[in-house]
Each structure stands twice: as structure tokens, then as C-alpha cells.
Design an enzyme around this catalytic site. Structure first.
Site, PDB file in Angstrom:
ATOM      1  CG  HIS A 125      21.540 -14.378  -4.003  1.00 53.63           C
ATOM      2  ND1 HIS A 125      20.669 -14.018  -5.007  1.00 53.63           N
ATOM      3  CD2 HIS A 125      22.182 -15.483  -4.451  1.00 53.63           C
ATOM      4  CE1 HIS A 125      20.788 -14.853  -6.015  1.00 53.63           C
ATOM      5  NE2 HIS A 125      21.702 -15.760  -5.693  1.00 53.63           N
ATOM      6  CD  GLU A 126      24.711 -17.831  -2.510  1.00 53.82           C
ATOM      7  OE1 GLU A 126      24.177 -18.945  -2.661  1.00 53.82           O
ATOM      8  OE2 GLU A 126      25.138 -17.153  -3.465  1.00 53.82           O
ATOM      9  CG  HIS A 129      19.862 -19.778  -4.071  1.00 54.06           C
ATOM     10  ND1 HIS A 129      19.060 -19.853  -5.186  1.00 54.06           N
ATOM     11  CD2 HIS A 129      20.923 -18.997  -4.426  1.00 54.06           C
ATOM     12  CE1 HIS A 129      19.597 -19.153  -6.175  1.00 54.06           C
ATOM     13  NE2 HIS A 129      20.728 -18.614  -5.730  1.00 54.06           N
ATOM     14  CD  GLU A 187      21.201 -17.569  -9.185  1.00 54.95           C
ATOM     15  OE1 GLU A 187      21.615 -16.585  -8.550  1.00 54.95           O
ATOM     16  OE2 GLU A 187      21.456 -18.744  -8.858  1.00 54.95           O
TER      17      GLU A 187
END
Length: 266
Positions: A125-126, A129, A187
Site C-alpha cells: 500500500h505504501e 502511494h 487511499e
């Protein structure tokens, strides 16, 4: 009216100036240079390491093993970033990513992400980003919104107390109508990118759902959806479920190709 035309021209110029496409095919406004943001990310990461206590070496190796497996399946252009990950001693269940590929995970998150696959969902997920240029987009959206409000205020001659109150209301509308929903979109997009990435690396994408079940079990008060920078846990799980069919196919292909990460949990 003249101020409406002025605002429209300003918005059009900004849109044409820097329009890019995210990894999921979404149009983006990115006004800042990658080099400038990456340097800011590096400086912020150095400060994090100065201000926060680091976890033990076993935890560092664990996070690094997972990050390495995920970075290895990125496209070459993204793979060549200066990817770094650190684990920090903190009970807060949190993780972060900075432009340039700098990431941090708190030990509190390791308590919630109970397996290598669940932690891969967090790190993926990071990474999502970073490779989707969300930091650039957030800064660019904020800058263009403030500029548009400034142009509107000047062109419409909103002076005096009444004008200031109206501008304040417009600013509040921009916050809850543009900036916060934009963050929720980021997100959700990072969730999508992350679950695809972890599947490509050979981590079980179903662990992303287990992770959010663990997060939901932690409870805690949350602001209303429309006032939050993050989607609700339920919405995130729905989004991941919608992606799960294709993610499982990618996972099976990765396993057949011999990608079977083995990162011992400390």
C-alpha cells in the site's frame, strides 16, 4: 460573469500544464518536479530517523525482506528509486511513505499485521502511494485550489466581513468537497496497487482482507466518512474484495514462476 471566465481559464491552464496518468489509469494533476519532491522526502526521512527510536535488527530485516520482494516486481523505472524502509519503536499502528521511496513502519503495526503476507499488504500500500505520485498530486491539488479561491476572491471583489465569510465557506467546501475526498481516492488507489503488487511478488492477496479485519477489531472512534482522509474499514474491504479475483490470478502466476517469499517473522 467575468470572474467565472477568469476562474475557468485558471483551472484550464493548470489542468493542461501537468496532466499525467496514475498506474490505475486515472488522470492526475502534478505540478511539482519529481526531483524536488524526492529531495523533500529524503530530508523528511532523515528527520524521522533522528527523532524516532529504531526497532531491533530482527524487525528491520523482516521489513526489509518484504520490501525487497515487492520492489523486485516493480517496473524498472520504479524499481530504480532509492527504496528504503525502517521500523520504528512506537505502539501506534501506523506506516508511512515519502516521495523518493522512503517508508516507515511502526512496531505497533507489526502487532496487527501478524504474518508476512499481512505486512506485505501494508508495505505494498505504501509503495502504491509512491509510484502513483500521490504526494505530488496532493500538493498540486491544494496549490491549484488555493489559487482558484484567490482568483475568485480578487475577481469577484469579495472585500469586507461578508466577503470574508463567503470565502471562508468556499474554503470549507473545497476542504470537504475536493481535498479530503481526493485523499480518500488516493487511499483506495494505493490499496488497489498494493494488492496487485503483493500478488505479483508471491504474497497471498487474501491477507489484505485479514489485515483489515484485524484493524477493525482494534475499534476506536472514527470521524464521519465525509470528514475523514481515509475510507472506512468496510469500504476498504469492499474495494479489496472487488479486486480479489484478478489478484488471485496474479498470485497463482507468481507462485508458478517461483516467487515464494520467505521472510521469517521476528
Amino acid at each position: 460573469m467575468r470572474w467565472i471566465r477568469t476562474l475557468a481559464v485558471t483551472a484550464l491552464v493548470l489542468t493542461l500544464a501537468a496532466c499525467e496518468t496514475s498506474p490505475t489509469g486515472r488522470q492526475q494533476l502534478t505540478l511539482m518536479s519529481d526531483a524536488q519532491l524526492n529531495e523533500m522526502g529524503r530530508e523528511a526521512f532523515e528527520k524521522y530517523q533522528q527523532d524516532l527510536p529504531s526497532a531491533g535488527q530482527a524487525q528491520q530485516r523482516y521489513a526489509q525482506c518484504i520490501a525487497d520482494a515487492l520492489v523486485a516486481v516493480l517496473p524498472e523505472r520504479e524499481r530504480n528509486k532509492d527504496w528504503q524502509i525502517r521500523v520504528f519503536e512506537s505502539e501506534q499502528a501506523n506506516a508511512f511513505a515519502l516521495p523518493g521511496g522512503y517508508m516507515g513502519v511502526n512496531t505497533g503495526m507489526l502487532d496487527i499485521a501478524k504474518t508476512q503476507d499481512q505486512l506485505a499488504a501494508v508495505v505494498g500500500h505504501e509503495i502504491g502511494h509512491v509510484i502513483a505520485n500521490h504526494a505530488n498530486e496532493r500538493v498540486s491539488t491544494h496549490t491549484s485550489t488555493q489559487l482558484a479561491l484567490s482568483v475568485l476572491g480578487s475577481a469577484a471583489g469579495m472585500q469586507g466581513q461578508g466577503g470574508q465569510q463567503l470565502m471562508g465557506a468556499l474554503g470549507l467546501g473545497a476542504q470537504y468537497g475536493i481535498l479530503l475526498p481526493f485523499s480518500r481516492r488516493h487511499e483506495s488507489e494505493a490499496d488497489t496497487i498494493g494488492v496487485r503488487l503483493m500478488a505479483d511478488a508471491g504474497f497471498d492477496p487474501r491477507a489484505s482482507l485479514a489485515l483489515w479485519e484485524n484493524m477493525s477489531a482494534q475499534g476506536g472512534a472514527r470521524p464521519p466518512e465525509w470528514m475523514s482522509t481515509h475510507p472506512s474499514h468496510g469500504q476498504r474491504m469492499q474495494g479489496l474484495q472487488a479486486e480479489m479475483g484478478s489478484a488471485m490470478a496474479r498470485y497463482e502466476q507468481a507462485r508458478q514462476a517461483g516467487r515464494t517469499p520467505n521472510c521469517p517473522r521476528p
